[in-house]
Enzyme design. Structure first.
Site, PDB file in Angstrom:
ATOM      1  N   ILE A   1       0.829  -1.210   0.000  1.00 50.82           N
ATOM      2  CA  ILE A   1       0.000   0.000   0.000  1.00 50.82           C
ATOM      3  C   ILE A   1       0.860   1.255   0.000  1.00 50.82           C
ATOM      4  CG2 ILE A   1      -0.337   0.278   2.522  1.00 50.82           C
ATOM      5  CD1 ILE A   1      -2.956   0.695  -0.283  1.00 50.82           C
TER       6      ILE A   1
ATOM      7  N   SER B   1      12.153   0.690   6.768  1.00 52.37           N
ATOM      8  CA  SER B   1      11.583  -0.591   6.363  1.00 52.37           C
ATOM      9  C   SER B   1      12.715  -1.598   6.430  1.00 52.37           C
ATOM     10  CB  SER B   1      11.025  -0.472   4.926  1.00 52.37           C
ATOM     11  OG  SER B   1       9.982  -1.364   4.707  1.00 52.37           O
ATOM     12  N   ARG B   2      12.408  -2.815   6.858  1.00 51.26           N
ATOM     13  CA  ARG B   2      13.498  -3.768   7.097  1.00 51.26           C
ATOM     14  C   ARG B   2      14.181  -4.201   5.812  1.00 51.26           C
ATOM     15  NH1 ARG B   2       9.632  -7.919   9.773  1.00 51.26           N
ATOM     16  NH2 ARG B   2       8.841  -7.438   7.700  1.00 51.26           N
TER      17      ARG B   2
ATOM     18  N   LYS C   1      -5.209   1.938   8.059  1.00 50.85           N
ATOM     19  CA  LYS C   1      -6.258   1.137   8.689  1.00 50.85           C
ATOM     20  C   LYS C   1      -5.815  -0.318   8.761  1.00 50.85           C
ATOM     21  CE  LYS C   1      -7.868  -1.528   6.196  1.00 50.85           C
ATOM     22  NZ  LYS C   1      -7.669  -2.570   5.113  1.00 50.85           N
TER      23      LYS C   1
ATOM     24  N   ASP D   1      -9.899  -7.455   7.203  1.00 49.84           N
ATOM     25  CA  ASP D   1      -8.966  -6.460   6.641  1.00 49.84           C
ATOM     26  C   ASP D   1      -9.671  -5.658   5.543  1.00 49.84           C
ATOM     27  OD1 ASP D   1      -6.067  -5.407   6.305  1.00 49.84           O
ATOM     28  OD2 ASP D   1      -6.719  -5.970   4.299  1.00 49.84           O
TER      29      ASP D   1
HETATM   30  P1  NAP Z   1       2.547  -5.441   3.032  1.00 51.00           P
HETATM   31  O1  NAP Z   1       2.594  -5.416   1.520  1.00 51.00           O
HETATM   32  O2  NAP Z   1       2.830  -6.704   3.747  1.00 51.00           O
HETATM   33  O3  NAP Z   1       3.519  -4.272   3.488  1.00 51.00           O
HETATM   34  C1  NAP Z   1       3.772  -3.975   4.834  1.00 51.00           C
HETATM   35  C2  NAP Z   1       5.257  -3.682   4.966  1.00 51.00           C
HETATM   36  O4  NAP Z   1       5.509  -3.440   6.344  1.00 51.00           O
HETATM   37  C3  NAP Z   1       6.108  -4.857   4.551  1.00 51.00           C
HETATM   38  O5  NAP Z   1       6.521  -4.751   3.205  1.00 51.00           O
HETATM   39  C4  NAP Z   1       7.267  -4.809   5.522  1.00 51.00           C
HETATM   40  O6  NAP Z   1       8.381  -4.167   4.917  1.00 51.00           O
HETATM   41  C5  NAP Z   1       6.797  -3.965   6.676  1.00 51.00           C
HETATM   42  N1  NAP Z   1       6.693  -4.746   7.917  1.00 51.00           N
HETATM   43  C6  NAP Z   1       7.093  -4.363   9.144  1.00 51.00           C
HETATM   44  N2  NAP Z   1       6.849  -5.290  10.049  1.00 51.00           N
HETATM   45  C7  NAP Z   1       6.295  -6.313   9.412  1.00 51.00           C
HETATM   46  C8  NAP Z   1       5.827  -7.582   9.823  1.00 51.00           C
HETATM   47  N3  NAP Z   1       5.906  -7.969  11.104  1.00 51.00           N
HETATM   48  N4  NAP Z   1       5.292  -8.404   8.890  1.00 51.00           N
HETATM   49  C9  NAP Z   1       5.214  -8.027   7.587  1.00 51.00           C
HETATM   50  N5  NAP Z   1       5.645  -6.823   7.148  1.00 51.00           N
HETATM   51  C10 NAP Z   1       6.186  -5.975   8.057  1.00 51.00           C
HETATM   52  O7  NAP Z   1       1.126  -4.946   3.550  1.00 51.00           O
HETATM   53  P2  NAP Z   1       0.162  -3.858   2.890  1.00 51.00           P
HETATM   54  O8  NAP Z   1      -0.805  -4.535   2.007  1.00 51.00           O
HETATM   55  O9  NAP Z   1       0.947  -2.748   2.349  1.00 51.00           O
HETATM   56  O10 NAP Z   1      -0.659  -3.443   4.189  1.00 51.00           O
HETATM   57  C11 NAP Z   1      -0.111  -2.626   5.209  1.00 51.00           C
HETATM   58  C12 NAP Z   1      -1.249  -1.938   5.915  1.00 51.00           C
HETATM   59  O11 NAP Z   1      -1.985  -1.155   4.948  1.00 51.00           O
HETATM   60  C13 NAP Z   1      -2.262  -2.907   6.532  1.00 51.00           C
HETATM   61  O12 NAP Z   1      -2.749  -2.403   7.745  1.00 51.00           O
HETATM   62  C14 NAP Z   1      -3.382  -2.952   5.500  1.00 51.00           C
HETATM   63  O13 NAP Z   1      -4.649  -3.236   6.074  1.00 51.00           O
HETATM   64  C15 NAP Z   1      -3.345  -1.541   4.960  1.00 51.00           C
HETATM   65  N6  NAP Z   1      -3.909  -1.407   3.606  1.00 51.00           N
HETATM   66  C16 NAP Z   1      -3.553  -2.272   2.613  1.00 51.00           C
HETATM   67  C17 NAP Z   1      -4.161  -2.161   1.357  1.00 51.00           C
HETATM   68  C18 NAP Z   1      -3.809  -3.071   0.203  1.00 51.00           C
HETATM   69  O14 NAP Z   1      -4.503  -3.011  -0.827  1.00 51.00           O
HETATM   70  N7  NAP Z   1      -2.766  -3.877   0.260  1.00 51.00           N
HETATM   71  C19 NAP Z   1      -5.114  -1.176   1.127  1.00 51.00           C
HETATM   72  C20 NAP Z   1      -5.399  -0.278   2.147  1.00 51.00           C
HETATM   73  C21 NAP Z   1      -4.801  -0.412   3.388  1.00 51.00           C
HETATM   74  P3  NAP Z   1       9.839  -4.602   5.370  1.00 51.00           P
HETATM   75  O15 NAP Z   1       9.912  -6.086   5.227  1.00 51.00           O
HETATM   76  O16 NAP Z   1      10.735  -3.851   4.443  1.00 51.00           O
HETATM   77  O17 NAP Z   1       9.967  -4.154   6.805  1.00 51.00           O
END
Ligand code: NAP
Length: 307
Positions: free
Chosen positions: A13, A35-36, A89, A167
Site C-alpha cells: 500500500i 523498512s526492514r 487502517k 482487513d
Molecule cells: P505489506 O505489503 O505486507 O507491506 C507492509 C510492509 O511493512 C512490509 O513490506 C514490511 O516491509 C513492513 N513490515 C514491518 N513489520 C512487518 C511484519 N511484522 N510483517 C510483515 N511486514 C512488516 O502490507 P500492505 O498490504 O501494504 O498493508 C499494510 C497496511 O496497509 C495494513 O494495515 C493494510 O490493512 C493496509 N492497507 C492495505 C491495502 C492493500 O490493498 N494492500 C489497502 C489499504 C490499506 P519490510 O519487510 O521492508 O519491513
C-alpha cells in the site's frame, strides 16, 4: 511550513498509494523511509522507526504503513519522540492499544490521524448527505473479493491481529459508520476459519441501528471473477446503492456519480490540515465493530486455505 514525513513499512500500500499521494500533496514532503527490507533511491533509509528517530534525519511526522501487528510499538516510539502520527487502517491490533495512543497524542499536543481510506471514496459524502434526513429501513453490505489477488503471499493477514477477511471488511464498516445517520451495534456474528489459519476467511454479521433497522453484512475472501464491494440502504426516500467500494453512487437505480480514485490524496491533504490546525481525527468505531464481531462470533471451521 512543509511537514517532513518519515514513512514506515515500504510494502504494497505504501508503494501503490502513499508514495504517489505524498508526491501530489502540497505541504508535506517525504524525507525518510524505515523498512526492514526496502528503501528508495536518494532518500535516507533506516531499518526501523527506532533507527530513524535516533538518527539526525529530521522528521515532523510519521506515517505507519506496516501491518497492524507491531504498530503499537512503532506508534508509541513516534509519539514519544514528539512526532505527529498517521496510521493506516486498521489503526492497531486492539481497541485498548489504539485508545492509549489517542490519549498519548492528546496529552502531548500531537496530531493523530486514524485513517479510513474508503471513507474518502467519491460517493461516501454524497451518500451521507442523502441519508441525513431519511428513515433507514434496512442495510445490506456485500464485500467479497479474492484474497489471492489482493494479498498475494501476505502471511500477517492470517495471524492473530491480522483481521483475516475483516482487513477488507473494515473498509465497508468505515463507510457505513460514516453514512448512516444513527449508530448501529452488532447482535450476531458467524466467522468461518480455514482449518489451518488463525483468522476468518468469511463472516456473516447482523447489526441493528438505534431505531431497530437491520444491517446485514457478508464478507468473503473466496470470490473469484468480478469483485463485489456494495452497500445498499433502503430508506423512506428511496434506495441508495454505493458500489465499487464507494466510488459509485446510485439512487433508485439512477447513477449519480462515477469519480476517479482520490482516496489517498484526500487522506494526506487532511493530515496536512490536521497538523496545521493542531487537530486529530480518531474515530475507532469500525475497529470496535470488528472487535465485537470476534467477541460475539460463532466459529465455524472450513476448508484449509493455501496461497
Ligand atoms: P505489506 O505489503 O505486507 O507491506 C507492509 C510492509 O511493512 C512490509 O513490506 C514490511 O516491509 C513492513 N513490515 C514491518 N513489520 C512487518 C511484519 N511484522 N510483517 C510483515 N511486514 C512488516 O502490507 P500492505 O498490504 O501494504 O498493508 C499494510 C497496511 O496497509 C495494513 O494495515 C493494510 O490493512 C493496509 N492497507 C492495505 C491495502 C492493500 O490493498 N494492500 C489497502 C489499504 C490499506 P519490510 O519487510 O521492508 O519491513
Amino acid at each position: 511550513m512543509t511537514i517532513r514525513l518519515g514513512l514506515v513499512g515500504l510494502g504494497k500500500i505504501a508503494r501503490d498509494q502513499h508514495l504517489p499521494a505524498i508526491a501530489a500533496t502540497e505541504g508535506i514532503e517525504l524525507t525518510a523511509i524505515a523498512s526492514r527490507n526496502a528503501g528508495l533511491p536518494d532518500l535516507p533509509y533506516f531499518h526501523d522507526v527506532d533507527a530513524l528517530l535516533a538518527s539526525d534525519t529530521a522528521v515532523d511526522a510519521i506515517s505507519l504503513c506496516t501491518p497492524p501487528q507491531g504498530r503499537f510499538e512503532q506508534a508509541l516510539a513516534a509519539l514519544a519522540a514528539g512526532k505527529h502520527l498517521m496510521l493506516e487502517k486498521p489503526p492497531g491490533m486492539s481497541v485498548a492499544e489504539v485508545e492509549a495512543l489517542g490519549r498519548m497524542a492528546l496529552d502531548k499536543g500531537l496530531t493523530i490521524f486514524a485513517t479510513w481510506h474508503s471513507r474518502e471514496a467519491a460517493g461516501v459524502e454524497p451518500a451521507r448527505a442523502f441519508l441525513a434526513d431519511k428513515t433507514i429501513r434496512s442495510v445490506r453490505i456485500d464485500w467479497k473479493e479474492d484474497v489471492r489477488h489482493w494479498h498475494p503471499g501476505q502471511q500477517w493477514i492470517w495471524e492473530p491481529g491480522g483481521l483475516g477477511v475483516f482487513d477488507p471488511g473494515i473498509n465497508a464498516l468505515s463507510i457505513v459508520t460514516r453514512i448512516l445517520p444513527e449508530p448501529m451495534h452488532l447482535v450476531a456474528s458467524t466467522l468461518d476459519f480455514p482449518e489451518n489459519r488463525h483468522a476468518p476467511i468469511a463472516a456473516s454479521l447482523a447489526f441493528r441501528t438505534m431505531s431497530g433497522a437491520p444491517v446485514e453484512a457478508e464478507f468473503d475472501w473466496r470470490q473469484t471473477g468480478p469483485q463485489t464491494w456494495d452497500i445498499r440502504v433502503a430508506t423512506d426516500g428511496g434506495e441508495l446503492v454505493l458500489s465499487h467500494g464507494g466510488s459509485r453512487l446510485a439512487i433508485d437505480g439512477v447513477q449519480r456519480m462515477a469519480e476517479p480514485d482520490r482516496e489517498y490524496r484526500n487522506l494526506y491533504r487532511r493530515f496536512v490540515e490536521l497538523v496545521g490546525t493542531g487537530g486529530s481525527d480518531f474515530d475507532l468505531s469500525p475497529l470496535i465493530h470488528v472487535a465485537d464481531a470476534f467477541l460475539l462470533g460463532q466459529r465455524r471451521v472450513t476448508d484449509a486455505f493455501h496461497d
